[in-house]
Design a protein around this motif. Structure first.
Motif, PDB file in Angstrom:
ATOM      1  N   SER A   4      -5.065  18.283   0.011  1.00 13.00           N
ATOM      2  CA  SER A   4      -6.765  18.359  -0.673  1.00 13.00           C
ATOM      3  C   SER A   4      -7.925  17.074   0.199  1.00 13.00           C
ATOM      4  O   SER A   4      -8.882  17.844  -0.717  1.00 13.00           O
ATOM      5  N   ASN A   5      -7.550  16.216   0.438  1.00  8.14           N
ATOM      6  CA  ASN A   5      -8.916  15.430   0.434  1.00  8.14           C
ATOM      7  C   ASN A   5      -8.560  15.421   2.692  1.00  8.14           C
ATOM      8  O   ASN A   5      -9.417  15.317   2.956  1.00  8.14           O
ATOM      9  N   GLU A  45       0.507   3.881  -2.333  1.00  8.72           N
ATOM     10  CA  GLU A  45      -0.098   5.382  -2.715  1.00  8.72           C
ATOM     11  C   GLU A  45       1.013   6.635  -3.385  1.00  8.72           C
ATOM     12  O   GLU A  45       0.885   7.076  -4.246  1.00  8.72           O
ATOM     13  N   SER A 100       0.283   8.992  -6.019  1.00 11.97           N
ATOM     14  CA  SER A 100       0.789  10.301  -6.425  1.00 11.97           C
ATOM     15  C   SER A 100       1.139  11.085  -8.259  1.00 11.97           C
ATOM     16  O   SER A 100       1.284  11.543  -8.640  1.00 11.97           O
ATOM     17  N   GLY A 147       2.084  13.162  -2.538  1.00 14.13           N
ATOM     18  CA  GLY A 147       1.215  12.606  -1.693  1.00 14.13           C
ATOM     19  C   GLY A 147       0.741  13.671  -0.569  1.00 14.13           C
ATOM     20  O   GLY A 147      -0.589  13.757   0.144  1.00 14.13           O
ATOM     21  N   LEU A 177       0.283  16.899  -0.603  1.00 13.21           N
ATOM     22  CA  LEU A 177      -1.059  17.313  -1.640  1.00 13.21           C
ATOM     23  C   LEU A 177      -1.872  16.781  -1.639  1.00 13.21           C
ATOM     24  O   LEU A 177      -3.820  17.290  -1.345  1.00 13.21           O
ATOM     25  N   ARG A 178      -2.298  15.768  -1.953  1.00 14.64           N
ATOM     26  CA  ARG A 178      -2.885  14.695  -1.711  1.00 14.64           C
ATOM     27  C   ARG A 178      -3.786  14.644  -0.944  1.00 14.64           C
ATOM     28  O   ARG A 178      -5.304  15.209  -0.861  1.00 14.64           O
ATOM     29  N   MET A 222       0.683  -0.946  -0.310  1.00 16.44           N
ATOM     30  CA  MET A 222       0.141   0.162  -0.292  1.00 16.44           C
ATOM     31  C   MET A 222       0.406   1.446  -0.138  1.00 16.44           C
ATOM     32  O   MET A 222       0.469   1.884  -0.472  1.00 16.44           O
ATOM     33  N   GLY A 226      -5.434   7.236   1.838  1.00 13.12           N
ATOM     34  CA  GLY A 226      -4.821   6.150   1.386  1.00 13.12           C
ATOM     35  C   GLY A 226      -2.836   7.155   1.786  1.00 13.12           C
ATOM     36  O   GLY A 226      -2.567   6.404   2.093  1.00 13.12           O
ATOM     37  N   ALA A 227      -3.185   8.448   1.281  1.00 14.30           N
ATOM     38  CA  ALA A 227      -2.113   9.008   1.307  1.00 14.30           C
ATOM     39  C   ALA A 227      -1.554   9.525   2.649  1.00 14.30           C
ATOM     40  O   ALA A 227      -0.327   9.276   2.834  1.00 14.30           O
TER      41      ALA A 227
END
Lengths: 351, 392
Positions: free
Chosen positions: B303-304, A261, A265, B297, B299-300, A257, B312-313
């Protein structure tokens, strides 16, 4: 700055994931593997019913517009089921024609490719004998080559369209480890190829599209190997416990995982960077292709190991993922090559 | 999905960069580019106050508490420009990034009025009292005790790995307030004044020779009855809420520090010729890719940040950066070779890269070891069963 799917993108993702999960079944994929590696019925409904083949291609020529982010969403979903489709041809040859072709060339090919009436493939021809637009020699490792109707061949000083039915073109298919995307050798004997007007633009688009397609497929495949292995670990009992409760087992899943991930990205960073013509787009593409491919191979290998004996059988689907992962590693530049490009971008050429 | 910034945001970036670079090349030039958390501490406290005076100390906070209500994009921009300007690590990062947001989320109006201005103005430095000698990875195994006596909490026990405790004005402490309770139940979240006879701080010398962390001893240490967040016995919920703030925008500032470290490795490779070695180039490219993916990662994750579903990030971020940085330390030593094993002076003190190599061994331990991270990822992210406990 909003690094998350828009509502529209989330909807596309939901639609394509459902489509491939429902239709690209193991049974149908295995049937396609016996032939030329294409599930025709799936390809036709993908192109005509869903209308998704035109994503990333200009609307004036039958495309659906949108960008590489949306294309990546589609490729991720297709890759997650190891769907037997010539999607890579759309990402490479069709993108090259759209970016570097004349209006006539676009009008001739794009609408047919988008509708699934023609299949495209591609390859680099760096070692080939080229004089003007006359091509001579063998082009190896052409994906879905026996099924393709048209090829885009590129090298440093040019990009050309070659039709399969042209004089001097012959295609030999090979039994290929990944039977969902078999490779062929295209032999060219004094073939008068049709040059793409803007070769540079064609090459760049072919590379960007191809790398994103492969990286996104790898991402989808890697996620699926993780999901399926998690499911298995919640059913299988050994020593009186679900195997998914053992740390030796679940830490490996956690490692998958962590890589996935990052691959996620990478893929969407690259797709976004291409769409926004960001300065760092090249770096992002090399990062995405190399990282996602490595991730997929690591995950697919783990899928086999974590399933134990059943994972090594022909009957189980683990080998479909594993073989696709292996082929993605080599296709369009291996990891070392992409990392060397990254090194050059940040430090200059080695002396 | 969009990576670029709007013209207004770019304008904001210019404003940040202008002010920060002005400070770092002017009045605060002497603390530009300091790599660790503890040197020139008085000057860094002045820097905190300078940030506060220009409303840059906690831009993500609401305006009524000294912030700017900054958008996510603005916070990202500020964090990036902050590090780009070479501004030093925030000596009050625990106050601004952990204590403040937790008080904003769980505190009463009185508590906000009491604590937030000190944090926002940079005058009150905070540290955190979580880990104990027998509660490292097993954080809920808290043994430090708190009891109510005459309208005060009286605290006895020991905390460890309290970074910056020797410079702090306040500490937040998780302590067991219900006799006989176990695990996450019966824990209270206290906020205590460090300046009292009941609290003693002893530095811990680390393997790199520095002493950034401390042991903190509580011997009948006291705080008022209302100096808690949440209700008595409900402190675990607050503590967990706090940990979720740890994955905030500050990660982007941390990444700029990583950027500087990787750039130093590249510079060293250019200096000694290894930049032409294909194996070294592969390793550096891998590190570069890892760093870029960390940014996206984050930024994700940001953003979430307002969606409820498990991201997950976010879940994988700690192990990702920690492992990357430990590996970066190894790459640094590979590039430096034996030169990296010789200190500059007579003291056992290390320059940036060898220090990072040594300090990197702690990155994969503090804030949840890599092994604990894998458990969390597997259990929360993948829904796998817990390993049976040995003490139940």
């Amino acid at each position: 700055m909003e690094f998350a799917f828009t509502d529209e993108q989330a909807m596309i993702a939901e639609t394509v994931q459902a489509f491939f999960r429902e239709n690209a079944t193991s049974e149908r994929t295995r049937a396609a593997m016996e032939g030329d590696g294409i599930d025709r019925e799936l390809w036709t409904s993908f192109c005509t019913e869903l209308g998704l083949a035109g994503i990333g291609l200009p609307e004036d020529f039958g495309g659906a517009g949108l960008g590489m982010v949306e294309f990546a969403i589609v490729a991720e979903a297709a890759g997650s089921q190891v769907a037997a489709l010539p999607l890579l041809g759309l990402a490479t040859a069709a993108q090259a024609i759209a970016a570097g072709g004349t209006d006539e060339q676009k009008a001739e090919w794009l609408p047919r490719l988008v509708m699934g009436e023609a299949i495209a493939s591609f390859q680099g021809i760096h070692g080939l004998d080229v004089s003007g637009n006359t091509l001579n020699g063998e082009v190896r490792f052409v994906p879905h080559g026996t099924a393709a109707d048209v090829f885009v061949f590129i090298r440093k000083d040019g990009a050309w369209i070659v039709r399969k039915d042209q004089a001097g073109v012959s295609v030999t298919g090979h039994t290929t480890m990944d039977q969902t995307r078999p490779l062929a050798t295209v032999t060219l004997a004094n073939v008068e190829a049709e040059p793409l007007a803007d070769a540079q633009a064609a090459r760049d688009a072919l590379h960007a599209g191809g790398w994103i397609c492969l990286a996104a497929e790898a991402l989808g495949g890697a996620q699926e190997t993780l999901d399926r292995t998690v499911s298995y670990s919640m059913e299988r009992v050994q020593f009186g416990r679900l195997i998914g409760s053992y740390q030796a087992y679940k830490h490996r899943l956690a490692d998958m995982m962590v890589e996935i991930e990052q691959a996620r990205s990478a893929v969407y960073w690259a797709a976004c960077a291409v769409d926004e013509q960001a300065e760092e787009a090249d770096l992002a593409l090399h990062a995405a292709k190399s990282f996602a491919a490595d991730t997929y191979f690591m995950c697919a290998g783990n899928m086999i190991q974590l399933h134990g004996g059943i994972g090594f059988t022909w009957e189980h689907d683990a080998h479909l993922f594993f073989k696709r992962a292996r082929s993605i590693l080599s296709m369009l530049g291996n990891g070392d090559w992409h990392r060397e490009q990254v090194a050059t971008l940040i430090m200059g050429e080695a002396a | 999905m969009k990576l670029g910034f709007s013209p207004e945001e770019e304008e904001f970036r210019a404003e940040c960069a202008d002010w920060l670079q002005g400070q770092m090349s002017g009045e605060f030039k002497d603390i530009t580019g300091i790599p660790n958390l503890v040197s020139k501490i008085e000057r860094r406290k002045e820097w905190e106050q300078q940030l506060a005076a220009h409303k840059w100390s906690c831009i993500g906070w609401p305006e009524e508490w000294g912030g700017r209500n900054a958008t996510l994009a603005q916070q990202v921009i500020f964090a990036e420009e902050y590090a780009r300007a070479g501004a030093p690590n925030r000596v009050n990062h625990i106050g601004v990034e952990l204590a403040g947001p937790t008080i904003l989320a769980f505190g009463s109006d009185e508590q906000k009025a009491k604590f937030l201005p000190g944090i926002a103005s940079g005058t009150k430095i905070w540290c955190q009292g979580y880990s104990e000698p027998n509660a490292g990875s097993d954080l809920a195994n808290v043994k430090t005790k708190a009891r109510l006596e005459g309208g005060e909490w009286v605290v006895n026990g020991q905390k460890v790995w309290t970074s910056l405790a020797h410079y702090s004005d306040w500490i937040f402490v998780v302590a067991r307030s219900e006799e006989g309770s176990k695990g996450p139940k019966g824990i209270t979240f206290l906020m205590m004044d460090m300046d009292q006879p009941g609290i003693e701080v002893r530095p811990i010398r680390q393997m790199n020779g520095d002493a950034e962390f401390n042991e903190t001893f509580f011997d009948d240490a006291r705080c008022p009855e209302d100096s808690i967040l949440g209700t008595p016995g409900d402190g675990w919920r607050v503590a967990m809420g706090l940990l979720s703030f740890e994955r905030g925008v500050s990660t982007l500032g941390q990444q700029m520090q990583f950027r500087n470290e990787l750039d130093a490795i590249i510079a060293a490779a250019k200096a000694n010729g290894l930049v032409n070695d294909p194996v070294t180039r592969q390793k550096i490219a891998k590190a570069e890719i890892g760093l870029r993916l960390m940014r996206y990662g984050a930024l994700r994750m940001l953003s979430n940040a307002d969606t409820a579903k498990i991201d997950g990030a976010a879940l994988t971020y700690k192990i990702q950066w920690a492992t990357w940085r430990r590996d970066l330390g190894e790459l640094a030593m590979d590039v430096l070779g034996q030169a990296g094993e010789i200190a500059e002076g007579d003291e056992y003190e290390w320059t940036m890269l060898p220090n990072m190599f040594l300090f990197g061994r702690s990155d994969t331990i503090y804030g949840g070891t890599n092994q604990i991270q894998r458990n969390l990822i597997a259990e929360r992210g993948l829904g796998l069963p817990r390993e049976p406990r040995g003490d139940k």
